[in-house]
Write a protein that holds these residues in place. Structure first.
Motif, PDB file in Angstrom:
ATOM      1  N   ASP A  80       0.894  -1.383   0.083  1.00 11.15           N
ATOM      2  CA  ASP A  80      -0.088   0.050   0.135  1.00 11.15           C
ATOM      3  C   ASP A  80       0.860   1.374   0.004  1.00 11.15           C
ATOM      4  O   ASP A  80       0.999   1.910   1.000  1.00 11.15           O
ATOM      5  CB  ASP A  80      -1.031  -0.137   1.383  1.00 11.15           C
ATOM      6  CG  ASP A  80      -1.658   1.309   1.483  1.00 11.15           C
ATOM      7  OD1 ASP A  80      -1.934   2.007   0.234  1.00 11.15           O
ATOM      8  OD2 ASP A  80      -2.228   1.616   2.401  1.00 11.15           O
ATOM      9  N   VAL A 129       2.721   4.452   0.291  1.00  9.11           N
ATOM     10  CA  VAL A 129       2.294   5.703   0.708  1.00  9.11           C
ATOM     11  C   VAL A 129       1.962   6.850  -0.356  1.00  9.11           C
ATOM     12  O   VAL A 129       1.124   7.559   0.032  1.00  9.11           O
ATOM     13  CB  VAL A 129       3.560   6.316   1.634  1.00  9.11           C
ATOM     14  CG1 VAL A 129       4.563   6.745   0.911  1.00  9.11           C
ATOM     15  CG2 VAL A 129       3.154   7.404   2.684  1.00  9.11           C
ATOM     16  N   GLU A 175       0.411   6.312  -2.831  1.00 10.88           N
ATOM     17  CA  GLU A 175      -0.966   6.141  -3.400  1.00 10.88           C
ATOM     18  C   GLU A 175      -2.114   6.805  -2.321  1.00 10.88           C
ATOM     19  O   GLU A 175      -3.071   7.264  -2.739  1.00 10.88           O
ATOM     20  CB  GLU A 175      -1.291   4.772  -3.475  1.00 10.88           C
ATOM     21  CG  GLU A 175      -0.500   3.981  -4.625  1.00 10.88           C
ATOM     22  CD  GLU A 175      -1.195   2.641  -5.187  1.00 10.88           C
ATOM     23  OE1 GLU A 175      -1.951   2.135  -4.538  1.00 10.88           O
ATOM     24  OE2 GLU A 175      -0.597   2.171  -6.238  1.00 10.88           O
ATOM     25  N   ARG A 176      -1.664   6.410  -1.174  1.00 15.42           N
ATOM     26  CA  ARG A 176      -2.657   7.394  -0.117  1.00 15.42           C
ATOM     27  C   ARG A 176      -2.540   8.890  -0.206  1.00 15.42           C
ATOM     28  O   ARG A 176      -3.534   9.570  -0.163  1.00 15.42           O
ATOM     29  CB  ARG A 176      -2.383   6.638   1.338  1.00 15.42           C
ATOM     30  CG  ARG A 176      -2.622   5.217   1.402  1.00 15.42           C
ATOM     31  CD  ARG A 176      -2.247   4.568   2.820  1.00 15.42           C
ATOM     32  NE  ARG A 176      -2.720   5.570   4.021  1.00 15.42           N
ATOM     33  CZ  ARG A 176      -2.513   5.714   5.019  1.00 15.42           C
ATOM     34  NH1 ARG A 176      -1.251   5.019   5.412  1.00 15.42           N
ATOM     35  NH2 ARG A 176      -2.909   6.232   6.031  1.00 15.42           N
ATOM     36  N   ARG A 222      -4.443  10.350  -2.782  1.00 11.38           N
ATOM     37  CA  ARG A 222      -6.063  10.794  -2.509  1.00 11.38           C
ATOM     38  C   ARG A 222      -6.085  12.024  -1.442  1.00 11.38           C
ATOM     39  O   ARG A 222      -7.001  12.170  -1.040  1.00 11.38           O
ATOM     40  CB  ARG A 222      -6.488   9.550  -1.651  1.00 11.38           C
ATOM     41  CG  ARG A 222      -6.537   8.310  -2.764  1.00 11.38           C
ATOM     42  CD  ARG A 222      -7.323   7.094  -2.270  1.00 11.38           C
ATOM     43  NE  ARG A 222      -7.018   6.542  -0.996  1.00 11.38           N
ATOM     44  CZ  ARG A 222      -6.119   5.634  -0.938  1.00 11.38           C
ATOM     45  NH1 ARG A 222      -5.455   5.023  -1.880  1.00 11.38           N
ATOM     46  NH2 ARG A 222      -5.562   5.202   0.167  1.00 11.38           N
ATOM     47  N   GLY A 223      -4.871  12.639  -0.874  1.00 10.17           N
ATOM     48  CA  GLY A 223      -5.072  13.482  -0.197  1.00 10.17           C
ATOM     49  C   GLY A 223      -5.132  14.825  -0.999  1.00 10.17           C
ATOM     50  O   GLY A 223      -5.138  14.828  -1.949  1.00 10.17           O
ATOM     51  N   GLY A 232      -6.126  14.432   4.452  1.00 11.05           N
ATOM     52  CA  GLY A 232      -7.063  13.671   3.888  1.00 11.05           C
ATOM     53  C   GLY A 232      -8.231  14.166   3.207  1.00 11.05           C
ATOM     54  O   GLY A 232      -8.348  15.571   3.097  1.00 11.05           O
ATOM     55  N   LEU A 285      -6.398  12.058   7.037  1.00 10.32           N
ATOM     56  CA  LEU A 285      -5.374  10.745   6.719  1.00 10.32           C
ATOM     57  C   LEU A 285      -5.610   9.793   8.054  1.00 10.32           C
ATOM     58  O   LEU A 285      -4.350   9.462   8.550  1.00 10.32           O
ATOM     59  CB  LEU A 285      -3.979  11.193   6.524  1.00 10.32           C
ATOM     60  CG  LEU A 285      -3.696  11.871   5.119  1.00 10.32           C
ATOM     61  CD1 LEU A 285      -2.487  12.531   5.212  1.00 10.32           C
ATOM     62  CD2 LEU A 285      -4.058  11.017   3.880  1.00 10.32           C
ATOM     63  N   VAL A 307       0.124   8.374   7.964  1.00 11.19           N
ATOM     64  CA  VAL A 307       1.262   8.324   7.123  1.00 11.19           C
ATOM     65  C   VAL A 307       2.330   8.686   7.790  1.00 11.19           C
ATOM     66  O   VAL A 307       3.399   8.270   7.287  1.00 11.19           O
ATOM     67  CB  VAL A 307       0.728   8.998   5.701  1.00 11.19           C
ATOM     68  CG1 VAL A 307       0.636  10.578   6.183  1.00 11.19           C
ATOM     69  CG2 VAL A 307       1.427   8.719   4.642  1.00 11.19           C
TER      70      VAL A 307
END
Lengths: 276, 276, 276, 276
Positions: free
Chosen positions: C10, C12, C14-15, C18-19, C275, D7, D12
Motif C-alpha cells: 500500500d 504511501v 497512493e494514499r 488521495r489527499g 485527507g 489521513l 502516514v
C-alpha cells in the motif's frame, strides 16, 4: 557676496572649454574583467519603454545594478586595507568597522580631487606600447619617465603611472593576468611616490601592484605602503591609453567617486582635461 | 607633442587650487530618500578586516552594492524617458532597447561635462530658504533669479535651479513629498531653459518636476520636454544647499556619471569649483 | 538492495495521492509585507522571450533575484539569534560566524522535516477569524486549542499556531503591524511548546512573537526561548488561512528550506497534506 | 469537519517516520558550479551577532542573497522556454510576459508535487558510477533502466534520470562541462518520457540535455519537448548520488519550489523518502 567673486577674469571654464576632456574610466558592463575577490558587476534592465505607460503617453526605462565597490575603474578608500589589524593613522580596524561599513577612512571621507595630474608613462620610456606581464616598475623607471616628459612631481599631485595595460581590456583573461601576471609598481616605486608627497595615484591594472605570473595576490605591498602607511588613495583599472597616446604629461585631473557612506571603495569616472 | 602644450601658462590647476570645491552629491546610504519606482540602495559589507588575513598580516574589507541607476544624486540619460513610443531624436524606443539596456542614448553616451555652471536660486529670489511644497517655478522666476544674480545663460551651460529642498534631506518623508508635494519647474520653465540652449540642468528634488501635494508622478512634463524633445540631461537629488549658501551664481561645474553601458541613468558626484 | 524495500505494500504515495496538498507559503513579490530589518525582496526579469533566440527558434526568459533570508515565508536557522553572545548549545557566536556565514547552526544544518504536523488554532478557539493585534497567546490558549481539536502534541512534531493573521496579507501596513502590533505567543507559550518536545513551530506573522502596538522588536523573548535555549526552529510569515479553514488539526507536514550554506534563514514552501 | 478525517488510521507520518529522507539538493554557496547564462549566486552576511544588540542581550545575524532563478538545484517553470515565439499551450510569449515576469506558466503556477518518484539509473545500467561526458541517453537506456529496477512508469510520476554526474559537483569545471560536455537525454528520450505521461522529470546536470564536448547550448531540444510541447517541468542540478547509492527506484518524492510570482524558475530542495 556677489557672483563676481567666482574665479573672476578670464573664467577658467572658458579656457577649459578650449581643452579636451579625456575619459579615464573603462566602460562598465556584465562580463568585464574584474577581480574575483569582489561581487561581479551586473546591470539588469528592470522596466523597458512600454512596460508602464503614463496616461499622457510617457514611459520610462530603468535598471537594477549589483556591483562591488572595487569593480571597473574605481578608487580605494584609505580604510580598504589594514596591516596587522591597523588602518591608516594607527587605529585598530575593529574600532572603525561595523556592519554599516567604515565609520572613518571610507570612500565618503575622500575629498573630491580637482587639481594637477601628472602622467609617468613607463611603457613609453621603454619604447613599447604595453609593459610585459609581471614587469616591476622601479623608482628609476618613474624618475626617468618624469625626465622624459620634462615634468616634476609636486606635493598634492595626482600621479598616474602608464603601463599601456588598458589596451588589453578586450582580452579579459590576459587583462586579469591570473596566469600570466601583470606589470605594476614594486614596493620601492610606491615609496618613491610617497616621498614626493602625492595625493593620489592610479594605474591601469585591476590591482595597482606588480603580479608575478601565477602568483596572484598573496601579498599587496603597494597597497600597504600607499593606503595604510601613507594615506595615499589608489585608482585602479583606469583607461589610460587615450591619454597615453596624447603624450601629455600634465593636465587638469578630476576624481569624484560616489559618496557611498562607509564603503571601502567606489566606481568612478576620472577625467583629464588637456590643452588643444 | 610635448607636455608644454597642455593648458600652458598660468596653469588652470593652479588657479583651481586657490578655489573651493563644493560637493553637490547627497551621501548614499541604506534608507536614504529615493523614488519608490527604483530599486532601493543597499550596501552590504562583505568582508571585514580580519576575515581574511594574508600571510604578511594584510587584510582588506569590501562590500556588495545593490542600487538603481536613479537613486541618490544621479543623471538621467536621454533614453530614460520616451513619449508615445519614441525617444529623443524620434527613434522608436523599441529600436534601441533590449535586455542589455539602451544601445543609444544610454548614460554611457553622455559626454562628461566640464564647463560653466550657473545657479538660478529661486528660493533666494523669494527671500526664503526653501520653496514651498508644490510650488511651480515659472519662466519669470528663472528670469528674475538670473537678474538678481547678474548672470546670463549661454548655450552649453549647465544650469542648476535652487529650491533649497536639499536642506530637507534628513526629513525623509517630507523630502520625498509623496503626500505634501515638492517644488519644481513647470513645463513653461523647462521650455525657457531649453530656449537658452543649456546642455544639462539639475535640481534638488527626487524628480526635476513640480509635484502637487498627493498627486505623485502621473505625468512628467519636464522630463518629456528636456530629455525627449530637447536632448537636455537632468541631474536629480542634488545637494545644492552648500552652494546656495555661497550665493555664487557662476562656477566651474564637473559632471561625470559612471560609464555603465546601456544604463538609463547613473549615480554621480557633481562638483562645483568657486573662487575664494 | 532491491526496490521492493521502499515503503512497500500500500505505497504511501497512493494514499497521499488521495489527499489534498495545501500550500503554506505566501507568494513572493516585490512590495510584499516584510521586515524592515532585512533586504527587500526584488525579482527583476533579466531576459525575456525573444531577447536571445537560438538558431532553431528557441528562446528562454530568466530573472535576477535579490532577497534576504528572512523574507516571505521562511525558516529561522538556530544560529539566527544569540543571547549574551552565545548561540544554541552554548557556543560563542564569534566562534561559529564569519563573512561566509554560520559554520554551524546555519539553515543548511536544518534537516528537512517530513512528519506529523499539528495545528493549534487559537483564533478558532476564541471564535474569531483573526486574533486582535497585540494579543498574547498563553499556554492556556494552546492547551485549550489542542483540546478543542482533540489532538495531542508529541515530541518531534511540527506545531503551527493559528492566529488568522495571514488573512490580512493584502493589507500590508496592518499585516506588518508596526503601529498596531501583531498577535503572537508570549514567552510562557513558547516554553509550553518546548516542554512538549516539538521539533519546529510556525506562525503567520513576520516574527513569531507578540508585538504590542507601537512597541516594535525591542526584545524577542520567543526567539530566545525557541532558537537559543531550546533548539527549536521557527517558521514565519506562513500562509495558514487555507489550512485553518479546513479545521484539520493533524496532517503530514513537509518543510525543506533551501540549502544555503551558512545562511541564518531561508525562504521556504511548506506543505500540509490532509485527507480527503 | 473534524480532525479525524485527516489521513486517519495508521497515519502516514508514522510510516514516513520509519523512512529515510534523502536530500536531493546541492548545497548553495558562492562559487558553486552554475550556468553562465544566469546571475551568479552570492550570499553576503549583512549583520553578524554583536553588530546590533538589543537591550536584553539578544542579537540576530542575517544576510542578503543575490541569485538567479536557475542556479543550484532548481525547477524550470513551463514558461521558461518558448519556441518560435510560443510557450506551452500555444500562447504567444509576448502575451504572458512583462517586466513583472510571467503572468502565466511561471514557477508560482507549479503545483507542489507530493507523490510517486521513480529513479531510472542509466549509469548503473551501464555498470559505471558516472556516465561519460557527452553521452546521449536513449529511450532504450530508459527502458532497460526501468526493467533493471523492476519498476514501471505511471502517469503523473516524477521521474529522475541518474547519470551519476552529481558525484562530480566538487570538480566545478568538469561538472559544468563547457569544454568536455555532459551526459543527458536526447530528444528521443525526452519523447519517451512524455509518452509515459510523467508530471516532472529531473537530472543531475546544469541543463537536462546532452551536451556534446565544446558544443554548449546552441539548441535545447529536450527543453523544447518537455516544457513547450508537453508541459512537463524539469528539475536540474539535482544531487542524486545519495539516492543512486541506495538502489531504490520507487519513493515518495516532494518538490516545492519557492512561490516567486512570475519567475521562470526557482531554487528548490527536493526530497525523496524511502523505506528503511
Amino acid at each position: 557676496m556677489t557672483t563676481e567673486s567666482a574665479l573672476s577674469l578670464d573664467p577658467v571654464w572658458e579656457r577649459l572649454g578650449r581643452g579636451r576632456v579625456i575619459d579615464l574610466a573603462q566602460p562598465m558592463h556584465q562580463g568585464m574583467p574584474q577581480s574575483a575577490n569582489h561581487p561581479p558587476f551586473r546591470m539588469v534592465v528592470e522596466r523597458r519603454h512600454g512596460d508602464m505607460v503614463r496616461p499622457d503617453g510617457g514611459s520610462a526605462a530603468n535598471e537594477l545594478i549589483v556591483t562591488g565597490g572595487h569593480v571597473g575603474t574605481h578608487v580605494d578608500a584609505l580604510g580598504h586595507v589594514s596591516q596587522d589589524g591597523r588602518v591608516h593613522g594607527g587605529m585598530a580596524a575593529e574600532a572603525i568597522q561595523s556592519n554599516r561599513g567604515l565609520a572613518q577612512l571610507g570612500i565618503d571621507a575622500f575629498e573630491p580631487f580637482v587639481g594637477r595630474g601628472v602622467l609617468l608613462d613607463v611603457a613609453r620610456l621603454h619604447g613599447i606600447p604595453v609593459l610585459p606581464a609581471g614587469y616591476e616598475i622601479t623608482p628609476e623607471d618613474l624618475e626617468a619617465a618624469a625626465a622624459l616628459a620634462k615634468v616634476e612631481l609636486r606635493p598634492t599631485d595626482a600621479v598616474l603611472v602608464g603601463t599601456g595595460w588598458s589596451r588589453l581590456w578586450p582580452d579579459h583573461e590576459r587583462f586579469i593576468g591570473r596566469a600570466g601576471g601583470v606589470p605594476g609598481p614594486g614596493e620601492a616605486a610606491a615609496r618613491w611616490l610617497v616621498d614626493r608627497g602625492v595625493r593620489v595615484v592610479g594605474g591601469e591594472t585591476i590591482a595597482f601592484e606588480r603580479l608575478a605570473p601565477g602568483a596572484g595576490h598573496a601579498t599587496l605591498p603597494v597597497h600597504r605602503v600607499l593606503l595604510v602607511e601613507s594615506g595615499v588613495n589608489i585608482i585602479e583599472t583606469m583607461r589610460l591609453h587615450e591619454l597615453l597616446d596624447t603624450q601629455v604629461a600634465e593636465f587638469l585631473f578630476v576624481l569624484a567617486p560616489l559618496s557611498i557612506v562607509g564603503a571601502t571603495g567606489s566606481p568612478v569616472r576620472p577625467l583629464a582635461v588637456i590643452g588643444e
